[in-house]
Scaffold this motif. Structure first.
Motif, mmCIF file in Angstrom:
data_model
loop_
_atom_site.group_PDB
_atom_site.id
_atom_site.type_symbol
_atom_site.label_atom_id
_atom_site.label_comp_id
_atom_site.label_asym_id
_atom_site.label_seq_id
_atom_site.Cartn_x
_atom_site.Cartn_y
_atom_site.Cartn_z
ATOM 1 N N ILE A 96 -22.518 37.513 -34.947
ATOM 2 C CA ILE A 96 -21.438 36.712 -34.377
ATOM 3 C C ILE A 96 -20.214 37.610 -34.265
ATOM 4 C CG2 ILE A 96 -19.942 34.729 -34.687
ATOM 5 C CD1 ILE A 96 -22.184 33.379 -36.183
ATOM 6 N N ASN A 97 -19.726 37.808 -33.025
ATOM 7 C CA ASN A 97 -18.555 38.635 -32.802
ATOM 8 C C ASN A 97 -17.264 37.822 -32.899
ATOM 9 O OD1 ASN A 97 -20.850 39.705 -30.654
ATOM 10 N ND2 ASN A 97 -19.927 41.290 -31.910
ATOM 11 N N LYS A 98 -17.257 36.632 -32.278
ATOM 12 C CA LYS A 98 -16.082 35.757 -32.314
ATOM 13 C C LYS A 98 -16.547 34.310 -32.355
ATOM 14 C CE LYS A 98 -13.900 37.099 -28.553
ATOM 15 N NZ LYS A 98 -12.880 37.166 -27.498
ATOM 16 N N LYS A 99 -15.809 33.501 -33.110
ATOM 17 C CA LYS A 99 -16.037 32.057 -33.107
ATOM 18 C C LYS A 99 -15.093 31.459 -32.086
ATOM 19 C CE LYS A 99 -18.738 30.626 -36.589
ATOM 20 N NZ LYS A 99 -19.859 29.746 -36.337
ATOM 21 N N PHE B 201 -31.286 28.707 -27.084
ATOM 22 C CA PHE B 201 -29.858 28.845 -26.816
ATOM 23 C C PHE B 201 -29.680 29.716 -25.586
ATOM 24 C CE2 PHE B 201 -31.020 32.058 -29.892
ATOM 25 C CZ PHE B 201 -30.381 33.213 -29.472
ATOM 26 N N THR B 202 -28.623 29.444 -24.834
ATOM 27 C CA THR B 202 -28.335 30.138 -23.585
ATOM 28 C C THR B 202 -27.078 30.966 -23.764
ATOM 29 O OG1 THR B 202 -29.257 28.286 -22.350
ATOM 30 C CG2 THR B 202 -27.932 29.850 -21.121
ATOM 31 N N ASP C 289 -25.112 30.610 -38.456
ATOM 32 C CA ASP C 289 -24.812 29.411 -37.678
ATOM 33 C C ASP C 289 -23.876 29.766 -36.537
ATOM 34 O OD1 ASP C 289 -26.361 27.695 -39.133
ATOM 35 O OD2 ASP C 289 -24.744 27.084 -40.475
ATOM 36 N N PHE C 290 -24.250 29.392 -35.337
ATOM 37 C CA PHE C 290 -23.406 29.609 -34.172
ATOM 38 C C PHE C 290 -23.576 28.438 -33.235
ATOM 39 C CE2 PHE C 290 -27.477 31.532 -33.248
ATOM 40 C CZ PHE C 290 -27.752 31.126 -31.957
ATOM 41 N N GLY C 291 -22.592 28.278 -32.361
ATOM 42 C CA GLY C 291 -22.642 27.170 -31.422
ATOM 43 C C GLY C 291 -22.017 27.559 -30.107
#
Length: 116
Positions: free
Chosen positions: A87-90, A60-61, A20-22
């Motif tokens: 995912i490297n950083k949230k 996603f862009t 999950d990413f945003g």
């Protein structure tokens, strides 16, 4: 008709398990490139500017800086060439689409880390 279309898309389009990413997250996308008969894996690392759509049409862009030039790339979530997403950083942002990020430079372009 719309229900039939959704049913066919859900049945025949293979779902991939990505984390999950945003918006605001820094991610690395590994995707496959075909050049003639050869295939190779290339990666694109940058900040997610937006996620849009739903189901099979979701995209996603990602934006990264290449020297002094900003480069954006749009990836469909169900692209068969996508191999994995890391995912490297949230990032802690308040909006779902951070288009204002395009105009920021220097220290202003830093996104705070989300506390866990």
């Amino acid at each position: 008709m719309a229900d039939l279309l959704k049913f066919v898309q859900n049945e025949f389009v293979a779902k991939k398990d990505f984390p999950d990413f945003g918006a605001g997250d820094t991610i690395t996308v590994f995707y496959e490139i075909k050049e003639g008969e050869k295939t190779r894996t290339q990666f694109f690392k940058g900040v997610v500017i937006q996620r849009r759509g739903s189901g099979t049409t979701e995209t996603f862009t990602i934006r990264k800086m290449s020297g002094a030039v900003g480069v954006e790339r749009i990836f469909p979530v169900n692209l068969p060439a996508l191999q994995k997403i890391e995912i490297n950083k949230k990032g802690a942002v308040r909006r779902a689409r951070i288009f204002y990020f395009r105009e920021l430079t220097g220290k202003k372009a830093k996104i705070k880390d989300k506390r866990r």
